[in-house]
Design a protein around this motif. Structure first.
Motif, PDB file in Angstrom:
ATOM      1  N   ALA A 162       0.820  -1.218   0.000  1.00 48.77           N
ATOM      2  CA  ALA A 162       0.000   0.000   0.000  1.00 48.77           C
ATOM      3  C   ALA A 162       0.850   1.263   0.000  1.00 48.77           C
ATOM      4  N   LEU A 163       1.915   1.240  -0.817  1.00 56.14           N
ATOM      5  CA  LEU A 163       2.801   2.396  -0.946  1.00 56.14           C
ATOM      6  C   LEU A 163       2.416   3.207  -2.180  1.00 56.14           C
ATOM      7  N   ASP A 164       2.480   4.532  -2.050  1.00 57.81           N
ATOM      8  CA  ASP A 164       2.118   5.391  -3.175  1.00 57.81           C
ATOM      9  C   ASP A 164       3.252   5.524  -4.182  1.00 57.81           C
ATOM     10  N   LEU A 165       4.489   5.523  -3.694  1.00 58.73           N
ATOM     11  CA  LEU A 165       5.620   5.647  -4.607  1.00 58.73           C
ATOM     12  C   LEU A 165       6.894   5.202  -3.924  1.00 58.73           C
ATOM     13  N   GLN A 166       7.912   4.931  -4.737  1.00 61.97           N
ATOM     14  CA  GLN A 166       9.222   4.536  -4.230  1.00 61.97           C
ATOM     15  C   GLN A 166      10.297   5.209  -5.064  1.00 61.97           C
ATOM     16  N   ILE A 167      11.395   5.580  -4.410  1.00 62.81           N
ATOM     17  CA  ILE A 167      12.544   6.179  -5.082  1.00 62.81           C
ATOM     18  C   ILE A 167      13.740   5.261  -4.871  1.00 62.81           C
ATOM     19  N   LEU A 168      14.432   4.915  -5.976  1.00 63.87           N
ATOM     20  CA  LEU A 168      15.549   3.978  -5.916  1.00 63.87           C
ATOM     21  C   LEU A 168      16.609   4.342  -6.954  1.00 63.87           C
ATOM     22  N   PRO A 169      17.865   3.960  -6.719  1.00 62.53           N
ATOM     23  CA  PRO A 169      18.875   4.049  -7.781  1.00 62.53           C
ATOM     24  C   PRO A 169      18.532   3.069  -8.899  1.00 62.53           C
ATOM     25  N   ASN A 170      18.907   3.402 -10.112  1.00 59.47           N
ATOM     26  CA  ASN A 170      18.518   2.592 -11.274  1.00 59.47           C
ATOM     27  C   ASN A 170      19.193   1.221 -11.325  1.00 59.47           C
ATOM     28  N   VAL A 171      20.177   0.965 -10.466  1.00 55.58           N
ATOM     29  CA  VAL A 171      20.847  -0.336 -10.474  1.00 55.58           C
ATOM     30  C   VAL A 171      20.017  -1.415  -9.777  1.00 55.58           C
ATOM     31  N   VAL A 172      18.913  -1.015  -9.132  1.00 55.47           N
ATOM     32  CA  VAL A 172      18.063  -1.966  -8.418  1.00 55.47           C
ATOM     33  C   VAL A 172      17.026  -2.539  -9.379  1.00 55.47           C
ATOM     34  N   ASP A 173      16.864  -3.852  -9.373  1.00 56.16           N
ATOM     35  CA  ASP A 173      15.852  -4.501 -10.201  1.00 56.16           C
ATOM     36  C   ASP A 173      14.463  -4.188  -9.654  1.00 56.16           C
ATOM     37  N   VAL A 174      13.565  -3.779 -10.545  1.00 55.34           N
ATOM     38  CA  VAL A 174      12.208  -3.400 -10.154  1.00 55.34           C
ATOM     39  C   VAL A 174      11.346  -4.645  -9.986  1.00 55.34           C
ATOM     40  N   ASP A 187       8.126  -5.093 -10.222  1.00 56.25           N
ATOM     41  CA  ASP A 187       7.008  -5.275 -11.163  1.00 56.25           C
ATOM     42  C   ASP A 187       7.225  -4.366 -12.365  1.00 56.25           C
ATOM     43  N   ASP A 188       7.404  -4.962 -13.530  1.00 57.46           N
ATOM     44  CA  ASP A 188       7.666  -4.182 -14.743  1.00 57.46           C
ATOM     45  C   ASP A 188       6.483  -3.332 -15.176  1.00 57.46           C
ATOM     46  N   SER A 189       5.308  -3.590 -14.620  1.00 54.34           N
ATOM     47  CA  SER A 189       4.138  -2.801 -14.999  1.00 54.34           C
ATOM     48  C   SER A 189       4.105  -1.445 -14.298  1.00 54.34           C
ATOM     49  N   TYR A 190       4.964  -1.248 -13.286  1.00 55.51           N
ATOM     50  CA  TYR A 190       5.002   0.036 -12.594  1.00 55.51           C
ATOM     51  C   TYR A 190       5.508   1.131 -13.534  1.00 55.51           C
ATOM     52  N   VAL A 191       4.989   2.330 -13.321  1.00 55.41           N
ATOM     53  CA  VAL A 191       5.498   3.488 -14.055  1.00 55.41           C
ATOM     54  C   VAL A 191       6.856   3.855 -13.472  1.00 55.41           C
ATOM     55  N   GLN A 192       7.837   4.056 -14.353  1.00 56.60           N
ATOM     56  CA  GLN A 192       9.189   4.386 -13.919  1.00 56.60           C
ATOM     57  C   GLN A 192       9.687   5.595 -14.711  1.00 56.60           C
ATOM     58  N   PHE A 193      10.262   6.554 -14.032  1.00 59.29           N
ATOM     59  CA  PHE A 193      10.942   7.609 -14.774  1.00 59.29           C
ATOM     60  C   PHE A 193      12.179   8.070 -14.017  1.00 59.29           C
ATOM     61  N   SER A 194      13.158   8.463 -14.793  1.00 61.32           N
ATOM     62  CA  SER A 194      14.441   8.858 -14.233  1.00 61.32           C
ATOM     63  C   SER A 194      14.373  10.293 -13.741  1.00 61.32           C
ATOM     64  N   LEU A 195      14.832  10.515 -12.508  1.00 59.75           N
ATOM     65  CA  LEU A 195      14.793  11.844 -11.912  1.00 59.75           C
ATOM     66  C   LEU A 195      16.044  12.649 -12.229  1.00 59.75           C
ATOM     67  N   VAL A 196      17.196  12.046 -11.985  1.00 62.44           N
ATOM     68  CA  VAL A 196      18.454  12.780 -12.160  1.00 62.44           C
ATOM     69  C   VAL A 196      19.600  11.789 -12.297  1.00 62.44           C
ATOM     70  N   HIS A 197      20.565  12.103 -13.152  1.00 63.06           N
ATOM     71  CA  HIS A 197      21.783  11.310 -13.261  1.00 63.06           C
ATOM     72  C   HIS A 197      22.847  11.948 -12.367  1.00 63.06           C
ATOM     73  N   TYR A 198      23.629  11.123 -11.695  1.00 60.21           N
ATOM     74  CA  TYR A 198      24.634  11.704 -10.810  1.00 60.21           C
ATOM     75  C   TYR A 198      25.924  10.892 -10.846  1.00 60.21           C
ATOM     76  N   ALA A 199      27.014  11.620 -10.702  1.00 58.66           N
ATOM     77  CA  ALA A 199      28.339  11.001 -10.653  1.00 58.66           C
ATOM     78  C   ALA A 199      28.759  10.818  -9.194  1.00 58.66           C
ATOM     79  N   SER A 200      29.778  10.011  -8.989  1.00 60.93           N
ATOM     80  CA  SER A 200      30.320   9.786  -7.647  1.00 60.93           C
ATOM     81  C   SER A 200      31.838   9.900  -7.699  1.00 60.93           C
ATOM     82  N   ARG A 201      32.443  10.187  -6.568  1.00 60.90           N
ATOM     83  CA  ARG A 201      33.907  10.295  -6.548  1.00 60.90           C
ATOM     84  C   ARG A 201      34.485   9.833  -5.229  1.00 60.90           C
ATOM     85  N   LEU A 202      35.747   9.491  -5.286  1.00 66.03           N
ATOM     86  CA  LEU A 202      36.493   9.075  -4.097  1.00 66.03           C
ATOM     87  C   LEU A 202      37.071  10.311  -3.417  1.00 66.03           C
ATOM     88  N   VAL A 203      36.921  10.396  -2.104  1.00 64.53           N
ATOM     89  CA  VAL A 203      37.432  11.548  -1.359  1.00 64.53           C
ATOM     90  C   VAL A 203      38.039  11.089  -0.039  1.00 64.53           C
TER      91      VAL A 203
END
Length: 286
Positions: free
Chosen positions: A140-152, A154-170
């Motif tokens: 009974a969840l209205d929405l979920q936010i996840l990184p795109n590397v996670v397998d969804v 249910d493929d019938s869910y609506v999916q859209f990409s919010l933002v692409h982001y880079a990462s770095r070592l510090v």
């Protein structure tokens, strides 16, 4: 066929919730009444749908065929009715969100919750911590936010990409001065690497992760205390005042970008408050 639609809906709920007791609770009914309704449905169809055991239920072949035929349609009908009801009172109700730990403490998510709470003061908000894709309908969840590397789930869910982001070592200058030189990715084997589960997938499997945590704030604190090299998203570092004490490690290395994906069961049945939250989060994350 004299099968009652409400009985078919109860049957679908029994399968969805994993048992008669759970279905009874979800529908605010007595367990015995749900059981009788299911028996009436089986009688009207002339087929056994469920094999009942002490603690669980199992579907017969007829039951599985019926569930696969009606489950999505019943869900959409219920969501359509719920959306229609909510459209009359969009300033009340409940909004349930699933989000991973790495985002739960982010500036973008905090800003969105503050803004949403101001615009919809009478809407109750429930936030659940999920690192993997979940069955939004069952939970009974209205929405979920996840990184795109996670397998969804249910493929019938609506999916859209919010933002692409880079990462770095510090790391801090002090840490780097007191440890072996790090001039190539292979040199990471001689260091304490701190990463979340998603970024860890971007590193070689041979790279030992000293600490893997979905709490980005914890990773940054440890790096600032000279405990290792942290692998953090750029957008997190850019919005953290404390990150000024960290310097890039292997700045010439470009790692693949990840993206955040928002999932919801159906675009056609989104309530006004859910759409508003999505729009606010999209604005704050970019």
């Amino acid at each position: 066929m004299n099968a009652n639609f409400d009985d078919i809906r109860l049957f679908a709920h029994t399968v969805l919730h994993g048992g008669i007791s759970a279905a009874a609770k979800a529908n605010n009914m007595q367990r015995s009444k749900v059981s009788r309704r299911l028996q009436a449905l089986e009688s009207s169809l002339g087929a056994e749908l469920l094999i009942r055991t002490t603690r669980t239920i199992e579907l017969t072949e007829a039951g599985r065929n019926l569930y696969e035929s009606v489950a999505k349609e019943i869900y959409h009908i219920e969501q359509g009715v719920e959306a229609l009801q909510e459209s009359q009172q969009d300033d009340t109700g409940l909004l349930r969100i699933a989000i991973p730990s790495a985002l739960m403490t982010s500036h973008a998510f905090h800003s969105t919750i503050v803004e949403f709470s101001s615009d919809f003061p009478n809407v109750r908000i429930e936030i659940e911590n999920h690192q993997d894709s979940v069955d939004l309908k069952r939970h009974a969840l209205d929405l979920q936010i996840l990184p795109n590397v996670v397998d969804v789930a249910d493929d019938s869910y609506v999916q859209f990409s919010l933002v692409h982001y880079a990462s770095r070592l510090v790391a801090t200058q002090e840490y780097l001065k007191s440890h072996p030189a790090c001039e190539t990715l292979a040199d990471l084997k001689s260091h304490r690497v701190l990463s979340n589960r998603y970024n860890a997938e971007l590193l070689s499997p041979s790279t030992p992760i000293h600490l893997k945590s979905d709490d980005l704030h914890l990773l940054q604190i440890l790096a600032l205390q000279h405990k290792g090299i942290a692998f953090l998203p750029d957008m997190y570092l850019q919005r953290s005042a404390s990150a000024a004490g960290l310097i890039p490690v292997l700045p010439e290395v470009s790692f693949p970008k990840l993206s955040l994906t928002m999932l919801f069961p159906s675009a056609n049945t989104l309530s006004k408050k859910t759409r508003a939250f999505i729009d606010m989060f999209k604005e704050n994350i970019t």
